[in-house]
Design an enzyme around this catalytic site. Structure first.
Site, PDB file in Angstrom:
ATOM      1  CE  LYS A 241      -2.130  -0.626   3.928  1.00  0.00           C
ATOM      2  NZ  LYS A 241      -1.475  -1.809   4.497  1.00  0.00           N
TER       3      LYS A 241
ATOM      4  NE  ARG B 106      -4.660  -1.303  10.264  1.00  0.00           N
ATOM      5  CZ  ARG B 106      -3.576  -0.572  10.037  1.00  0.00           C
ATOM      6  NH1 ARG B 106      -3.615   0.452   9.236  1.00  0.00           N
ATOM      7  NH2 ARG B 106      -2.428  -0.871  10.613  1.00  0.00           N
TER       8      ARG B 106
ATOM      9  NE  ARG C 108       7.125  -2.432   6.365  1.00  0.00           N
ATOM     10  CZ  ARG C 108       5.824  -2.167   6.349  1.00  0.00           C
ATOM     11  NH1 ARG C 108       5.199  -1.914   5.210  1.00  0.00           N
ATOM     12  NH2 ARG C 108       5.127  -2.202   7.464  1.00  0.00           N
TER      13      ARG C 108
ATOM     14  NE  ARG D  34       1.581  -4.134  11.875  1.00  0.00           N
ATOM     15  CZ  ARG D  34       2.564  -3.786  11.040  1.00  0.00           C
ATOM     16  NH1 ARG D  34       3.731  -4.366  11.108  1.00  0.00           N
ATOM     17  NH2 ARG D  34       2.362  -2.849  10.151  1.00  0.00           N
TER      18      ARG D  34
HETATM   19  P1  AMP Z   1       0.508   0.876   9.698  1.00  0.00           P
HETATM   20  O1  AMP Z   1       1.684   1.748   9.496  1.00  0.00           O
HETATM   21  O2  AMP Z   1      -0.662   1.247   8.828  1.00  0.00           O
HETATM   22  O3  AMP Z   1       0.842  -0.596   9.576  1.00  0.00           O
HETATM   23  O4  AMP Z   1       0.000   1.106  11.188  1.00  0.00           O
HETATM   24  C1  AMP Z   1       0.842   0.834  12.296  1.00  0.00           C
HETATM   25  C2  AMP Z   1       0.012   0.768  13.566  1.00  0.00           C
HETATM   26  O5  AMP Z   1      -0.647   2.016  13.781  1.00  0.00           O
HETATM   27  C3  AMP Z   1      -1.111  -0.260  13.573  1.00  0.00           C
HETATM   28  O6  AMP Z   1      -0.659  -1.568  13.906  1.00  0.00           O
HETATM   29  C4  AMP Z   1      -2.026   0.333  14.641  1.00  0.00           C
HETATM   30  O7  AMP Z   1      -1.513   0.151  15.951  1.00  0.00           O
HETATM   31  C5  AMP Z   1      -1.949   1.829  14.343  1.00  0.00           C
HETATM   32  N1  AMP Z   1      -2.950   2.241  13.326  1.00  0.00           N
HETATM   33  C6  AMP Z   1      -2.685   2.739  12.076  1.00  0.00           C
HETATM   34  N2  AMP Z   1      -3.827   3.018  11.425  1.00  0.00           N
HETATM   35  C7  AMP Z   1      -4.843   2.679  12.257  1.00  0.00           C
HETATM   36  C8  AMP Z   1      -6.254   2.709  12.147  1.00  0.00           C
HETATM   37  N3  AMP Z   1      -6.869   3.137  11.027  1.00  0.00           N
HETATM   38  N4  AMP Z   1      -6.987   2.285  13.223  1.00  0.00           N
HETATM   39  C9  AMP Z   1      -6.393   1.846  14.348  1.00  0.00           C
HETATM   40  N5  AMP Z   1      -5.063   1.776  14.509  1.00  0.00           N
HETATM   41  C10 AMP Z   1      -4.279   2.181  13.482  1.00  0.00           C
END
Ligand code: AMP
Length: 210
Positions: A14, A87, A124, A169
């Site tokens: 993404k 999410r 990564r 995750r």
């Molecule tokens: P990402 O960089 O998108 O993988 O997000 C890293 C972490 O940020 C996730 O594992 C969540 O802890 C938090 N996070 C990011 N976006 C969201 C969202 N839309 N809702 C809830 N938690 C989020």
């Protein structure tokens, strides 16, 4: 241009596609993960509150995330790529009702075999200074340990890209995503792309629909 909502597990590509959409098409990128990590780097109250939740791989609250979106998006001025948001179904409904308010949008689902993601994520590396994303196996920086884009030596392995947190995750992703996909499918706003295809091919699939 339609606003885009990128849906895909961690490591499905993404962020890489979002960067292309910004550089080639003029989209603005909103990654809730980046916004949250930024709060942590700044040492803000919000950052302190979310750090341990994020490091463990769990989700932060829906309320907090929508606040960040409201504070960072200007839908009248820009076309957005939402990355990592929504999410879950509540977030998808809130995005439609409170943010998009009927503006045209398309969700892009990055379909990938989840088994392949553990390898992608453990390899990564993310630039802490400019956010560029590398993969030590398939897209390593030209000089080891140095960001091609900004020259920073701050290439990090995110805490939540380590094996334990990745598993959590991916579990959370599996539990929450089908209702989100159904939400977009039922309103004719879902594009499914093969996220195992090369980066250029995924990009073309997206361009064909916006
Ligand atoms: P990402 O960089 O998108 O993988 O997000 C890293 C972490 O940020 C996730 O594992 C969540 O802890 C938090 N996070 C990011 N976006 C969201 C969202 N839309 N809702 C809830 N938690 C989020």
């Amino acid at each position: 241009m339609k606003h885009l909502v990128l849906i895909g597990a961690a490591g499905s590509g993404k962020g890489t596609q979002a960067a292309r959409l910004v550089s080639d098409k003029g989209y603005k990128h909103i990654s809730t993960g980046d916004l949250l990590r930024n709060e942590i780097s700044k040492g803000s109250e919000l950052g302190k509150k979310v750090k341990s939740v994020m490091d463990s791989g769990a989700l932060v609250s829906d309320e907090l995330v929508i606040e960040l979106i409201h504070a960072n998006a200007n839908l009248d001025k820009n076309s957005y790529v939402f990355d990592g948001y929504p999410r879950n179904l509540v977030q998808a409904q809130t995005l439609d009702k409170e943010v998009l308010k009927g503006r045209p949008s398309l969700a892009v689902y990055f379909k990938i075999d989840l088994g392949k993601l553990v390898t992608r994520l453990t390899n990564r590396r993310t630039c802490k200074d400019c956010g560029a994303i590398y993969n030590l196996l398939t897209q390593a920086p030209k000089k080891a340990g140095i960001c091609d884009k900004c020259g920073s030596t701050n290439l990090v392995h995110r805490e939540d890209d380590k094996e334990e947190a990745i598993k959590k995750r991916l579990d959370i992703f599996q539990q929450n995503t089908q209702p989100v996909l159904d939400h977009y499918q039922s309103s004719g706003r879902l594009l499914e792309v093969n996220a195992e295809a090369p980066i250029d091919s995924v990009f073309k699939q997206i361009l064909g629909q916006i």
